[in-house]
Design a protein around this motif. Structure first.
Motif, PDB file in Angstrom:
ATOM      1  N   ASP A 124       1.402  -6.124 -37.417  1.00 35.44           N
ATOM      2  CA  ASP A 124       0.734  -5.677 -36.197  1.00 35.44           C
ATOM      3  C   ASP A 124       1.749  -5.395 -35.092  1.00 35.44           C
ATOM      4  N   ALA A 125       1.561  -4.272 -34.405  1.00 40.40           N
ATOM      5  CA  ALA A 125       2.428  -3.939 -33.272  1.00 40.40           C
ATOM      6  C   ALA A 125       1.909  -4.688 -32.042  1.00 40.40           C
ATOM      7  N   GLN A 126       2.717  -5.610 -31.529  1.00 41.49           N
ATOM      8  CA  GLN A 126       2.325  -6.419 -30.379  1.00 41.49           C
ATOM      9  C   GLN A 126       3.437  -6.430 -29.337  1.00 41.49           C
ATOM     10  N   VAL A 127       3.058  -6.200 -28.093  1.00 41.13           N
ATOM     11  CA  VAL A 127       4.016  -6.153 -26.987  1.00 41.13           C
ATOM     12  C   VAL A 127       4.127  -7.546 -26.371  1.00 41.13           C
ATOM     13  N   PRO A 128       5.332  -8.071 -26.198  1.00 39.07           N
ATOM     14  CA  PRO A 128       5.479  -9.390 -25.560  1.00 39.07           C
ATOM     15  C   PRO A 128       5.111  -9.321 -24.080  1.00 39.07           C
ATOM     16  N   ALA A 129       4.478 -10.371 -23.586  1.00 39.76           N
ATOM     17  CA  ALA A 129       4.078 -10.407 -22.178  1.00 39.76           C
ATOM     18  C   ALA A 129       5.288 -10.458 -21.255  1.00 39.76           C
ATOM     19  N   GLN A 130       6.403 -10.986 -21.761  1.00 41.02           N
ATOM     20  CA  GLN A 130       7.638 -11.046 -20.990  1.00 41.02           C
ATOM     21  C   GLN A 130       8.828 -11.108 -21.937  1.00 41.02           C
ATOM     22  N   ASN A 131      10.004 -10.767 -21.424  1.00 38.89           N
ATOM     23  CA  ASN A 131      11.196 -10.801 -22.269  1.00 38.89           C
ATOM     24  C   ASN A 131      11.827 -12.193 -22.261  1.00 38.89           C
TER      25      ASN A 131
ATOM     26  N   PHE B  41       6.297  -7.761 -18.577  1.00 39.60           N
ATOM     27  CA  PHE B  41       6.191  -6.455 -19.225  1.00 39.60           C
ATOM     28  C   PHE B  41       5.774  -5.398 -18.203  1.00 39.60           C
ATOM     29  N   ALA B  42       6.376  -4.188 -18.294  1.00 42.47           N
ATOM     30  CA  ALA B  42       6.091  -3.126 -17.317  1.00 42.47           C
ATOM     31  C   ALA B  42       5.569  -1.845 -17.949  1.00 42.47           C
ATOM     32  N   GLY B  43       6.009  -1.504 -19.155  1.00 46.85           N
ATOM     33  CA  GLY B  43       5.575  -0.250 -19.757  1.00 46.85           C
ATOM     34  C   GLY B  43       6.031  -0.129 -21.190  1.00 46.85           C
ATOM     35  N   LEU B  44       5.575   0.941 -21.851  1.00 49.31           N
ATOM     36  CA  LEU B  44       5.824   1.118 -23.269  1.00 49.31           C
ATOM     37  C   LEU B  44       6.036   2.591 -23.576  1.00 49.31           C
ATOM     38  N   THR B  45       6.991   2.890 -24.463  1.00 46.64           N
ATOM     39  CA  THR B  45       7.234   4.271 -24.900  1.00 46.64           C
ATOM     40  C   THR B  45       7.450   4.288 -26.410  1.00 46.64           C
ATOM     41  N   ILE B  46       7.135   5.443 -27.022  1.00 44.20           N
ATOM     42  CA  ILE B  46       7.357   5.644 -28.456  1.00 44.20           C
ATOM     43  C   ILE B  46       8.262   6.853 -28.610  1.00 44.20           C
ATOM     44  N   SER B  47       9.381   6.688 -29.310  1.00 40.43           N
ATOM     45  CA  SER B  47      10.345   7.778 -29.482  1.00 40.43           C
ATOM     46  C   SER B  47      10.006   8.593 -30.729  1.00 40.43           C
ATOM     47  N   SER B  48      10.724   9.721 -30.921  1.00 46.44           N
ATOM     48  CA  SER B  48      10.452  10.614 -32.043  1.00 46.44           C
ATOM     49  C   SER B  48      10.742   9.964 -33.388  1.00 46.44           C
TER      50      SER B  48
ATOM     51  N   GLY C 203      10.059   6.894 -34.023  1.00 50.49           N
ATOM     52  CA  GLY C 203       9.078   5.824 -34.193  1.00 50.49           C
ATOM     53  C   GLY C 203       9.406   4.519 -33.513  1.00 50.49           C
ATOM     54  N   ASN C 204      10.566   4.413 -32.870  1.00 51.50           N
ATOM     55  CA  ASN C 204      10.910   3.160 -32.182  1.00 51.50           C
ATOM     56  C   ASN C 204       9.968   2.922 -31.000  1.00 51.50           C
ATOM     57  N   ILE C 205       9.401   1.721 -30.963  1.00 54.41           N
ATOM     58  CA  ILE C 205       8.511   1.336 -29.860  1.00 54.41           C
ATOM     59  C   ILE C 205       9.341   0.504 -28.887  1.00 54.41           C
ATOM     60  N   SER C 206       9.542   1.015 -27.674  1.00 54.73           N
ATOM     61  CA  SER C 206      10.387   0.350 -26.682  1.00 54.73           C
ATOM     62  C   SER C 206       9.544  -0.171 -25.533  1.00 54.73           C
ATOM     63  N   ALA C 207       9.736  -1.445 -25.219  1.00 53.16           N
ATOM     64  CA  ALA C 207       9.045  -2.063 -24.086  1.00 53.16           C
ATOM     65  C   ALA C 207      10.019  -2.180 -22.927  1.00 53.16           C
ATOM     66  N   SER C 208       9.549  -1.831 -21.742  1.00 51.20           N
ATOM     67  CA  SER C 208      10.368  -1.994 -20.532  1.00 51.20           C
ATOM     68  C   SER C 208       9.803  -3.142 -19.706  1.00 51.20           C
ATOM     69  N   PHE C 209      10.687  -3.812 -18.956  1.00 46.97           N
ATOM     70  CA  PHE C 209      10.285  -4.988 -18.200  1.00 46.97           C
ATOM     71  C   PHE C 209      10.649  -4.815 -16.722  1.00 46.97           C
ATOM     72  N   VAL C 210      10.081  -5.664 -15.906  1.00 58.53           N
ATOM     73  CA  VAL C 210      10.228  -5.546 -14.453  1.00 58.53           C
ATOM     74  C   VAL C 210      11.685  -5.604 -14.018  1.00 58.53           C
ATOM     75  N   ASP C 211      12.522  -6.334 -14.737  1.00 58.45           N
ATOM     76  CA  ASP C 211      13.928  -6.445 -14.348  1.00 58.45           C
ATOM     77  C   ASP C 211      14.751  -5.214 -14.726  1.00 58.45           C
ATOM     78  N   GLY C 212      14.078  -4.178 -15.280  1.00 56.75           N
ATOM     79  CA  GLY C 212      14.756  -2.939 -15.627  1.00 56.75           C
ATOM     80  C   GLY C 212      15.301  -2.890 -17.037  1.00 56.75           C
ATOM     81  N   SER C 213      15.144  -3.951 -17.806  1.00 56.93           N
ATOM     82  CA  SER C 213      15.640  -3.982 -19.181  1.00 56.93           C
ATOM     83  C   SER C 213      14.650  -3.317 -20.135  1.00 56.93           C
ATOM     84  N   ASN C 214      15.169  -2.855 -21.261  1.00 63.49           N
ATOM     85  CA  ASN C 214      14.346  -2.239 -22.307  1.00 63.49           C
ATOM     86  C   ASN C 214      14.643  -2.940 -23.627  1.00 63.49           C
ATOM     87  N   GLU C 215      13.616  -3.062 -24.450  1.00 65.53           N
ATOM     88  CA  GLU C 215      13.767  -3.759 -25.728  1.00 65.53           C
ATOM     89  C   GLU C 215      12.940  -3.067 -26.794  1.00 65.53           C
TER      90      GLU C 215
END
Length: 270
Positions: free
Chosen positions: A142-149, A155-162, A164-176
């Protein structure tokens, strides 16, 4: 015999009309794939029948074949919308029953638990990855986004790249990178069973699914912020609708003609 031959013809035409009507009704359904009715002639005879004098006894519906050609892609701008620009199906799993579904509808959203899901509550499946985006297991989960890093930032937002990588961005400006979208393919996709909501399930005819990532081998890349619309061509379906209607009318006329001939024979006077 002509009564039953034409009656079967009317039933076949009615089936064709139903398939066409279903296609037209779903012309605006995201991820929908059109179907086509295929007929086969029926001939009865024996080894002692003269092949030059054999008369057919009508037709039957041989199959209703699905067409998985790519539909038009519409840009939506939504970060969690994704279209597959080639072969493959998104994989989702019901959080309630555990059933696995396959779909071309890439319209996703997050729920209160952070799971990425479709409109029916089925959770998108992904391959787990490390922080660099390298796949660590080929078993979808299951694809699940963590509430915090790890640093405790929300957690601030989510993007999907071409790819298929699912990247989560956080309030501190980091991406995972939290995972990679898993796609499925089948040796015989026409054998997939339709279950509604632009979802399919595997059968013995379709074969078992093979999983892979977007852009790998036969799998198409993902186009983020876009959706694949229905591959139904309204003009084509309207022509097919007229053809099926004429087929129905012709068989009905054949029954009427046979009735008139029978009535004439009954009314013969010597």
């Amino acid at each position: 015999m002509s009564f039953y031959t034409s009656l079967n013809g009317m039933k076949n035409a009615q089936t064709d009309l139903g398939v066409i009507a279903h296609n037209i009704a779903n012309a605006e359904t995201v991820g929908f794939k059109k179907s086509r009715t295929q007929f086969a002639d029926v001939v009865a005879g024996s080894a002692f029948s003269n092949p030059k004098l054999m008369v057919g006894i009508g037709a039957n519906v041989e199959s209703i074949t699905q067409n998985f050609s790519l539909g038009p892609v519409e840009q939506t701008g939504s970060a969690l919308d994704a279209a597959i620009t080639g072969d493959g199906f998104f994989v989702t799993r019901s959080g309630e029953t555990g059933e696995t579904f396959y779909t071309r509808n890439g319209s996703f959203e997050t729920d209160e638990g952070g799971f990425i899901q479709d409109g029916s509550g089925n959770r998108l499946q992904m391959f787990p990855t490390d922080a660099a985006g390298n796949v660590t297991s080929t078993t979808p989960q299951d694809a699940q986004v963590p509430a915090q890093n790890a640093a405790g930032s929300a957690f601030a937002g989510l993007t999907i790249s071409s790819n298929g990588n699912i990247s989560a961005s956080f309030v501190d400006g980091s991406n995972e990178v939290i995972g990679k979208v898993s796609l499925a393919s089948f040796i015989a996709p026409n054998g997939l069973r339709q279950v509604g909501s632009s979802n399919w399930q595997s059968t013995g005819i379709s074969g078992a699914p093979k999983y892979g990532g977007p852009g790998e081998g036969l799998y198409g890349k993902l186009l983020a912020g876009s959706l694949e619309r229905s591959n139904v061509d309204i003009g084509e379906q309207l022509v097919a609708l007229i053809t099926a209607q004429r087929n129905f009318q012709a068989n009905a006329k054949a029954i009427d003609t046979a009735t008139q001939i029978g009535q004439t024979v009954i009314n013969l006077r010597t």
